[in-house]
Design an enzyme around this catalytic site. Structure first.
Site, PDB file in Angstrom:
ATOM      1  N   GLY A   1      38.001  45.775  44.490  1.00  0.00           N
ATOM      2  CA  GLY A   1      37.442  47.027  44.127  1.00  0.00           C
ATOM      3  C   GLY A   1      36.812  47.011  42.602  1.00  0.00           C
ATOM      4  N   CYS A   2      36.693  47.940  41.851  1.00  0.00           N
ATOM      5  CA  CYS A   2      36.058  48.041  40.541  1.00  0.00           C
ATOM      6  C   CYS A   2      36.424  46.742  39.676  1.00  0.00           C
ATOM      7  CB  CYS A   2      35.946  49.024  39.922  1.00  0.00           C
ATOM      8  SG  CYS A   2      35.452  49.091  38.386  1.00  0.00           S
ATOM      9  N   PHE A   3      35.636  45.938  39.189  1.00  0.00           N
ATOM     10  CA  PHE A   3      36.109  44.702  38.333  1.00  0.00           C
ATOM     11  C   PHE A   3      36.943  45.332  37.083  1.00  0.00           C
ATOM     12  CE2 PHE A   3      31.497  43.230  37.848  1.00  0.00           C
ATOM     13  CZ  PHE A   3      31.052  44.604  37.331  1.00  0.00           C
TER      14      PHE A   3
END
Length: 216
Positions: free
Chosen positions: A52-54
């Site tokens: 997902g979002c880093f």
């Protein structure tokens, strides 16, 4: 009408061709020989994960005892020098990923895998939470057979607890591209950002509650 049908047919076959080309590239990446990376700091090692979002994943791993640094970037794709804008199109094949620099004497690769699965929705495909798309898909990268065996054993054990398949891809590591400077330590530098408050922080708090013994 005839011209319109021809246009639709051309578009259909073009999309099919692009899809087949992408599938071929993905297959080539999956069958590639893994690349082993050495950390610049003696005694440390590197590991690579996409989940997902880093911004979220970077903060989670940096809270783990034995992790020296977590760096946001891109991996798993087929283009050179990917950017945030390009990867968000889903056309580069890259996923938002993190490079973990860790001390194996303090935290093992196996424990990093536990952190990985313990901090995400393991059955969500092509995304995490509200972040949807191939650039947010879950990937675990291995650098050698030992790491691959550890990952596959964990997935096999984990799968017994779910009716849906574990969504994470298992890929041989090839290259990590560091993300733009403004993405690094984003949660730390932007604590009042609405995404951080509403998505990243709740995910982080769930992780902390699950693994208090691993925190710094």
């Amino acid at each position: 009408m005839k011209n319109l049908m021809i246009a639709f047919a051309s578009l259909f076959f073009m999309n099919c061709g692009n899809h087949n080309a992408q599938e071929k590239k993905n297959q080539e990446l999956s069958n590639a020989t893994p690349v082993e990376v050495k950390a610049t700091t003696q005694g440390y090692e590197k590991a690579y994960f996409a989940s997902g979002c880093f911004w979220c994943v970077e903060a989670i791993y940096e809270s783990v005892n034995g992790v020296q640094e977590s760096i946001s970037g891109y991996a798993g794709g087929h283009t050179e020098n990917p950017t945030y804008e390009a990867s968000n199109t889903g056309k580069t094949g890259h996923a938002e990923a993190v490079e973990i620099i860790y001390d194996p004497k303090v935290v093992s690769f196996k424990t990093l895998i536990d952190v990985y699965f313990g901090s995400q929705n393991v059955t969500q495909k092509n995304g995490q939470g509200p972040d949807i798309g191939s650039q947010y898909r879950s990937i675990i990268f291995y650098q050698n057979k030992e790491q691959k065996d550890i990952i596959e054993a964990k997935v096999k054990d984990l799968q017994q607890n779910y009716n849906k398949p574990i969504a994470a891809e298992i890929m041989p590591f090839q290259k990590f591209w560091e993300a733009e400077a403004y993405h690094q330590d984003y949660k730390k530098h932007h604590p009042n950002n609405s995404y951080i408050r509403n998505v990243s922080n709740p995910r982080f708090q769930k992780f902390k509650a699950k693994f208090p013994e691993l925190l710094k």
